[in-house]
Design a protein around this motif. Structure first.
Motif, PDB file in Angstrom:
ATOM      1  N   GLY A 165      10.271  13.736   3.173  1.00  0.00           N
ATOM      2  CA  GLY A 165      10.345  13.152   4.502  1.00  0.00           C
ATOM      3  C   GLY A 165      11.703  13.255   5.154  1.00  0.00           C
ATOM      4  O   GLY A 165      11.853  12.906   6.329  1.00  0.00           O
ATOM      5  N   SER A 166      12.710  13.748   4.431  1.00  0.00           N
ATOM      6  CA  SER A 166      14.056  13.848   4.984  1.00  0.00           C
ATOM      7  C   SER A 166      14.257  15.173   5.704  1.00  0.00           C
ATOM      8  O   SER A 166      13.599  16.168   5.406  1.00  0.00           O
ATOM      9  N   LYS A 167      15.192  15.186   6.644  1.00  0.00           N
ATOM     10  CA  LYS A 167      15.551  16.414   7.332  1.00  0.00           C
ATOM     11  C   LYS A 167      16.157  17.419   6.355  1.00  0.00           C
ATOM     12  O   LYS A 167      15.992  18.626   6.519  1.00  0.00           O
ATOM     13  N   ASN A 196       6.267   7.236  -4.669  1.00  0.00           N
ATOM     14  CA  ASN A 196       7.046   6.744  -5.803  1.00  0.00           C
ATOM     15  C   ASN A 196       6.632   5.310  -6.127  1.00  0.00           C
ATOM     16  O   ASN A 196       7.055   4.355  -5.479  1.00  0.00           O
ATOM     17  N   THR A 197       5.807   5.151  -7.144  1.00  0.00           N
ATOM     18  CA  THR A 197       5.267   3.828  -7.472  1.00  0.00           C
ATOM     19  C   THR A 197       6.342   2.869  -7.974  1.00  0.00           C
ATOM     20  O   THR A 197       6.208   1.654  -7.820  1.00  0.00           O
ATOM     21  N   GLU A 222      -1.919   2.985  -0.669  1.00  0.00           N
ATOM     22  CA  GLU A 222      -2.829   3.511   0.340  1.00  0.00           C
ATOM     23  C   GLU A 222      -2.147   3.624   1.703  1.00  0.00           C
ATOM     24  O   GLU A 222      -2.414   4.557   2.467  1.00  0.00           O
ATOM     25  N   HIS A 223      -1.261   2.668   1.993  1.00  0.00           N
ATOM     26  CA  HIS A 223      -0.504   2.744   3.252  1.00  0.00           C
ATOM     27  C   HIS A 223       0.356   4.003   3.285  1.00  0.00           C
ATOM     28  O   HIS A 223       0.332   4.760   4.267  1.00  0.00           O
ATOM     29  N   PHE A 224       1.105   4.232   2.211  1.00  0.00           N
ATOM     30  CA  PHE A 224       1.973   5.412   2.156  1.00  0.00           C
ATOM     31  C   PHE A 224       1.161   6.702   2.110  1.00  0.00           C
ATOM     32  O   PHE A 224       1.573   7.719   2.668  1.00  0.00           O
ATOM     33  N   LYS A 230      -0.438  12.322   7.009  1.00  0.00           N
ATOM     34  CA  LYS A 230      -0.218  12.637   8.423  1.00  0.00           C
ATOM     35  C   LYS A 230       1.055  13.471   8.589  1.00  0.00           C
ATOM     36  O   LYS A 230       1.085  14.446   9.359  1.00  0.00           O
ATOM     37  N   TYR A 231       2.095  13.102   7.871  1.00  0.00           N
ATOM     38  CA  TYR A 231       3.376  13.824   7.923  1.00  0.00           C
ATOM     39  C   TYR A 231       3.209  15.270   7.462  1.00  0.00           C
ATOM     40  O   TYR A 231       3.644  16.215   8.136  1.00  0.00           O
TER      41      TYR A 231
END
Length: 311
Positions: A165-167, A196-197, A222-224, A230-231
């Motif tokens: 998720g990082s640039k 990462n649990t 589930e949220h992540f 989507k990402y």
């Protein structure tokens, strides 16, 4: 686009594991290739012998790259391939880095260990210094016999791209596009992100919730998962728009372990990851994850050094 590729050699069969990959890349991208050997103090008296060795390898690689070019059935004229050999003396890592800068090299391909075993190359001082200070991507190939020959799998190239998720991690994507668009290659990119649990469980005492720990972990996972899917779908769509087939997946667990297990279970030709530019192989986009991938995965690894100012 890459134009000049450097291949450091130490005259060992282990270091020569790069050649099946080098002929494919050089032939499909039309590269100027340099084979470089850095002689130490003990070798200085045998310079002419080593030059003959390098010249022979250069001629063989050139013929193989030309064969790849002739076998490619794609429109457009390919750039000519050239292969030369250079012999120098001094500190191995220093000479490699100097050669990169002075000759405007834009890609380095090297084995993860050579004549002196694993401590001399990628997991030791030479390649660690190259990784830490190189201004260009470094393509590392484990010096072991592959399960299948490169020529059997290469036209259907499968590339794994772990992202966090990082640039910084996303800075590898232009390189992925170049690799995927090699002439005659049918590439499939797999974009991977790991939930990462351990971070989820670590947040539990701070979370304002009446849920049990297990319910909290399930809810946050589930949220992540939804966010990450989507990402990755957005990045896959961008690659698709560029004419590159891309799929994505989200795994759950410790990032390094999940990446390694997934890579080793699937027939990837290459894993592409970004590195922090100031701390060598000890800090990465996934923290220590890429260092563990380097040490434990048998797949070739394409590393892109990124300075903090770039992201």
């Amino acid at each position: 686009m890459y134009k000049k590729m450097l291949i450091p050699l130490d005259r060992s069969e282990l270091a020569e594991v790069v050649f099946p990959y080098a002929k494919e890349v050089a032939g499909r991208l039309g590269l100027e290739v340099t084979l470089l050997h850095v002689a130490d103090e003990e070798e200085k008296n045998r310079i002419s012998k080593y030059k003959n060795y390098l010249d022979g390898k250069a001629e063989t690689l050139l013929n193989q790259a030309h064969y790849i070019q002739r076998s490619i059935k794609s429109p457009g004229k390919s750039a000519p391939v050239t292969v030369k050999s250079v012999l120098t003396a001094g500190n191995a890592a220093g000479e490699i880095l100097n050669f990169i800068e002075k000759n405007k090299i834009d890609l380095v391909m090297m084995a993860t260990h050579g004549r002196s075993g694993i401590n001399r190359w990628a997991l030791g001082s030479v390649a660690d210094k190259v990784l830490r200070r190189s201004s260009v991507p470094v393509w590392l190939i484990r010096a072991v016999k592959p399960e299948t020959t490169v020529s059997e799998t290469w036209p259907k190239m499968k590339i794994l791209v772990p992202l966090d998720g990082s640039k910084m991690a996303e800075s590898v994507l232009p390189h992925v596009e170049i690799l995927a668009k090699q002439k005659g290659v049918k590439a499939e990119i797999t974009l991977l992100r790991v939930i990462n649990t351990s971070r989820i469980t670590g947040d539990y005492p701070k979370a304002r919730t009446k849920l049990s720990l297990s319910a909290h972990v399930k809810e946050r996972t589930e949220h992540f998962r939804g966010e990450y899917e989507k990402y990755l779908a957005g990045i896959a769509q961008n690659l698709s728009s560029a004419g590159i087939k891309a799929v994505s997946g989200v795994l759950v667990g410790a990032p390094a372990d999940e990446i390694i297990e997934h890579a080793n279970k699937n027939p990837y030709n290459l894993i592409v990851m970004a590195t922090h530019g100031r701390s060598g192989v000890s800090r990465w986009a996934y923290g220590s994850a890429a260092e563990k991938v380097l040490r434990r995965s048998s797949r070739p690894l394409f590393l892109v050094r990124v300075l903090q100012a770039d992201w």
